[in-house]
Design an enzyme around this catalytic site. Structure first.
Site, PDB file in Angstrom:
ATOM      1  CE1 TYR A 226      -3.996  -2.012  -0.122  1.00 44.14           C
ATOM      2  CE2 TYR A 226      -2.797  -3.396   1.424  1.00 44.14           C
ATOM      3  CZ  TYR A 226      -3.853  -3.215   0.554  1.00 44.14           C
ATOM      4  OH  TYR A 226      -4.752  -4.230   0.338  1.00 44.14           O
ATOM      5  CG  HIS A 356     -19.982 -14.443  -9.214  1.00 45.73           C
ATOM      6  ND1 HIS A 356     -20.692 -14.225  -8.064  1.00 45.73           N
ATOM      7  CD2 HIS A 356     -18.974 -13.539  -9.217  1.00 45.73           C
ATOM      8  CE1 HIS A 356     -20.128 -13.239  -7.389  1.00 45.73           C
ATOM      9  NE2 HIS A 356     -19.085 -12.795  -8.075  1.00 45.73           N
ATOM     10  CB  ALA A 357     -21.924 -10.334 -12.445  1.00 46.33           C
ATOM     11  CG  HIS A 386     -20.016  -3.177  -9.792  1.00 43.65           C
ATOM     12  ND1 HIS A 386     -19.597  -2.623  -8.603  1.00 43.65           N
ATOM     13  CD2 HIS A 386     -19.214  -4.250  -9.999  1.00 43.65           C
ATOM     14  CE1 HIS A 386     -18.587  -3.331  -8.130  1.00 43.65           C
ATOM     15  NE2 HIS A 386     -18.334  -4.333  -8.952  1.00 43.65           N
ATOM     16  CD  GLU A 387     -19.379  -7.135 -12.828  1.00 43.95           C
ATOM     17  OE1 GLU A 387     -18.211  -7.208 -13.233  1.00 43.95           O
ATOM     18  OE2 GLU A 387     -19.709  -7.446 -11.680  1.00 43.95           O
ATOM     19  CG  HIS A 390     -14.797  -4.195 -12.533  1.00 47.40           C
ATOM     20  ND1 HIS A 390     -14.020  -3.692 -11.530  1.00 47.40           N
ATOM     21  CD2 HIS A 390     -15.767  -4.928 -11.922  1.00 47.40           C
ATOM     22  CE1 HIS A 390     -14.496  -4.104 -10.359  1.00 47.40           C
ATOM     23  NE2 HIS A 390     -15.548  -4.853 -10.571  1.00 47.40           N
ATOM     24  CD  GLU A 414     -14.938  -5.412  -6.864  1.00 44.97           C
ATOM     25  OE1 GLU A 414     -16.151  -5.126  -6.865  1.00 44.97           O
ATOM     26  OE2 GLU A 414     -14.429  -6.174  -7.703  1.00 44.97           O
ATOM     27  CG  HIS A 514     -12.735 -13.818   1.101  1.00 50.35           C
ATOM     28  ND1 HIS A 514     -14.079 -14.072   1.142  1.00 50.35           N
ATOM     29  CD2 HIS A 514     -12.528 -13.056   0.008  1.00 50.35           C
ATOM     30  CE1 HIS A 514     -14.663 -13.479   0.115  1.00 50.35           C
ATOM     31  NE2 HIS A 514     -13.756 -12.853  -0.582  1.00 50.35           N
ATOM     32  CE1 TYR A 524     -13.879  -8.017  -2.298  1.00 53.44           C
ATOM     33  CE2 TYR A 524     -12.656  -9.125  -0.561  1.00 53.44           C
ATOM     34  CZ  TYR A 524     -13.132  -9.093  -1.855  1.00 53.44           C
ATOM     35  OH  TYR A 524     -12.849 -10.135  -2.707  1.00 53.44           O
TER      36      TYR A 524
END
Ligand SMILES: [Zn+2]
Length: 615
Positions: A226, A356-357, A386-387, A390, A414, A514, A524
């Site tokens: 980061y 799944h999108a 949203h997609e 990306h 995201e 996860h 997230y």
């Protein structure tokens, strides 16, 4: 949700390599005394040549891998599965080999880009393996076993009937039966008990690998992605959480009171954390499914986007075209024709696909696609926006070198998709001719409540998952306390508690994908904070004069220019610079989220008067 096509970070399960360097070569980077002689022969020129060769090798492999995975996801058969697994294995081996080679340049003085690219290569490993063939193989086996335990996990009852996670997810969303919910909650957590010894071994092995790469432990390695010292990053997350906490506490207080009315205060004590099985979700991470329990009175917006879509003859293609218009209205170039030729919009009748999108970037240039079994609903209309966020991001950074073809940090991708979805407001629906009249502001509380149940409730969960993992990796939490530490963090951050007694026979972290899946979670958290910042700043740039939850950046060329300029940076510069280019400040700031939910905060404060909040 909605995995974008990440570049280096896509190989989430990188651990093993039969092509790992020999111990002798590895020492060049690690052992500064013995290798002093060896390092002298390595120069910056060697580093640049290594980077150029690596970029070429990985580019070719990405293309091969993207195609294999696309075909697998769109035509699931025995053979496509085998081909996809094979290319994945090849990718893993290659990245492990290259990342370990990158470490040989650790001590060299290099220019900004060379150093940045080498760091990205090293940090591409989520679970670094030690440079020891046996240990590498061992780690690889553990990863596969953990994945298998989760993926094949089922809750089988005494009568022999079994429920999949999907079955249980649907039931938990809609059931309001305390005992049924409890049964599902504890049933799913049976699957993770056998994971514990495996997880413990995995932590030991991967920490060894991280140390070899020069990090104190695997958690420290994750935090090194980061553009700031790992410890500063931890403090930064705490600071941002401190900003969100009053809003979260107000929401928590109201939801607990409503659950108390629904289930009885003997079951939902009004001075304790909320029982974790009552929030409409297996992990109590997003609470939107219990909107009916907490819905404000008279807040129905009076329309239903799903019905509006049907009334206006929107089929799947028209929904996608509509979402594309959102971007072109801001000055983005239309999507290439191949997007429409090659994407999947409708669930095929004749074959199995992954529904799944997801958004794909096949060739790192302009072969962009989405894969989605679109349903003609209002929610899916937002997901398409949203997609496409990306896809437009992927195209914006396609002129960057390979190592920079990803978002500024792993939260940005995201966040951009969600930023666009935040602009799918009633006002926007009116502008595109779907809605005749925007409901008055008194109806906004319903929409804000629904959104807060998903997005505000999620914030502490998205923080605590990696808090736990970082403490486990660093050894601060010992194996004999894994479960205890998990629940301490869940109580501390989320104010939720296990509905029945837990012990160290349980391994509840493993019941969340996860953890056995080894996917870092902090991204997230970042995405949830950043999307409101982007939204607030872009609305300002667009000249918005309404409350920001009513703002849409649709049609604003000014906002589009600013957004595109940031997207084009990819990850070539520290993410703080990318953030500053839109918000004017290099630090993250959760006040944007607070501004967005300000009317809801007022409503909650009113509702919470006289209640005993906190836990
Ligand atoms: Zn997404």
């Amino acid at each position: 949700m909605n995995t974008p096509r990440f570049k280096l970070s896509m190989s989430a399960l990188i651990v093993a390599s039969t092509l790992a360097l020999s111990a002798c070569e590895a020492e060049i980077a690690i052992d500064t005394t013995d290798s002093a002689q060896a390092t002298k022969t390595i120069t910056a020129k060697d580093a640049n040549a290594f980077i150029a060769k690596t970029e070429k090798e990985l580019s070719a492999l990405y293309l091969e891998s993207s195609r294999a995975e696309w075909i697998y996801a769109n035509f699931i058969t025995h053979d496509t599965s085998a081909l996809s697994a094979e290319v994945n294995r090849k990718m893993t081996e290659t990245v492990v080999r290259l990342a370990n080679q990158a470490a040989q340049f650790d001590e060299l003085e290099l220019d900004y880009d060379a150093r940045r690219k080498l760091n990205k290569l090293k940090l591409a490993l989520t679970l670094p393996a030690p440079q020891d063939e046996d240990k590498t193989a061992q780690l690889s086996t553990i990863v596969a076993e953990l994945g298998g335990l989760y993926g094949k996990g089922k809750y089988c009852k005494d009568d022999g009937s079994c429920l999949s996670l999907g079955d249980m997810t649907s039931k938990m969303a809609t059931s309001r039966d305390y005992n049924e919910l409890l049964d599902l909650w504890q049933g799913w957590r049976q699957i993770s008990k056998p994971m514990r010894p495996l997880y413990e071994q995995q932590v030991t092995l991967t920490n060894e690998g991280a140390k070899e790469l020069g990090y104190t432990d695997t958690g420290a390695m994750w935090r090194s992605k980061y553009d700031m010292p790992a410890d500063d990053f931890t403090k930064e997350l705490d600071r941002i959480w401190g900003q969100v906490k009053p809003l979260y506490n107000a929401l928590h207080c109201h939801v607990r009171a409503k659950l108390g009315e629904k289930y009885g205060t003997d079951k939902v004590a009004q001075d304790e954390p909320i029982p974790a099985h009552l929030l409409g979700n297996m992990w109590a991470q997003a609470w939107g499914n219990i909107y009916d329990v907490v819905a404000p009175e008279n807040a129905d917006p009076g329309y239903d986007v799903t019905e509006l879509l049907a009334k206006n003859n929107y089929d799947e293609l028209k929904m996608v075209k509509g979402a594309e218009t959102f971007f072109t209205s801001m000055g983005f170039e239309p999507l290439p024709e191949t997007f429409y030729e090659r994407s999947l919009f409708v669930k095929p009748k004749d074959r199995d696909v992954q529904c799944h999108a997801s958004a794909w970037n096949i060739d790192s240039k302009d072969d962009l696609r989405i894969k989605m079994c679109i349903q003609r609903t209002g929610e899916e209309f937002s997901v398409i926006h949203h997609e496409l966020g990306h896809n437009f991001y992927q195209r914006a950074y396609n002129k960057q070198p390979l190592f920079y073809q990803e978002s500024a940090n792993d939260g940005f991708h995201e966040a951009i998709g969600d930023t666009i979805a935040l602009s799918v407001t009633p006002g926007y629906l009116k502008e595109i001719g779907l809605l005749e009249q925007v409901p008055d502001e008194s109806k906004d509380i319903g929409l804000l409540m629904k959104m807060a149940l998903d997005k505000v409730a999620f914030v502490p969960f998205s923080l605590m998952v990696d808090q736990w993992r970082w403490q486990v990796f660093s050894g601060q939490v010992k194996p004999q306390d894994y479960n205890k530490a998990w629940w301490e963090l869940r109580e501390k951050y989320q104010g939720v508690q296990a509905p029945i007694a837990r012990s160290e026979d349980d391994f509840d972290p493993g019941a969340k994908y996860h953890v056995p899946g080894n996917t870092p979670y902090t991204r997230y958290f970042l995405a949830h904070i950043l999307q409101f910042e982007f939204h607030r700043s872009l609305c300002e740039i667009a000249g918005n004069d309404k409350a920001i939850h009513r703002c849409s950046i649709y049609n604003s060329k000014e906002a589009g220019d600013k957004l595109n300029a940031m997207l084009e940076i990819g990850s070539s510069r520290p993410w703080q610079e990318a953030l500053e280019s839109i918000t004017g400040k290099p630090q993250m700031d959760a006040t944007a989220m607070l501004d967005y939910f300000a009317p809801l905060q007022r409503y909650l404060d009113e509702q919470n008067k006289g209640r005993n909040c906190g836990w």
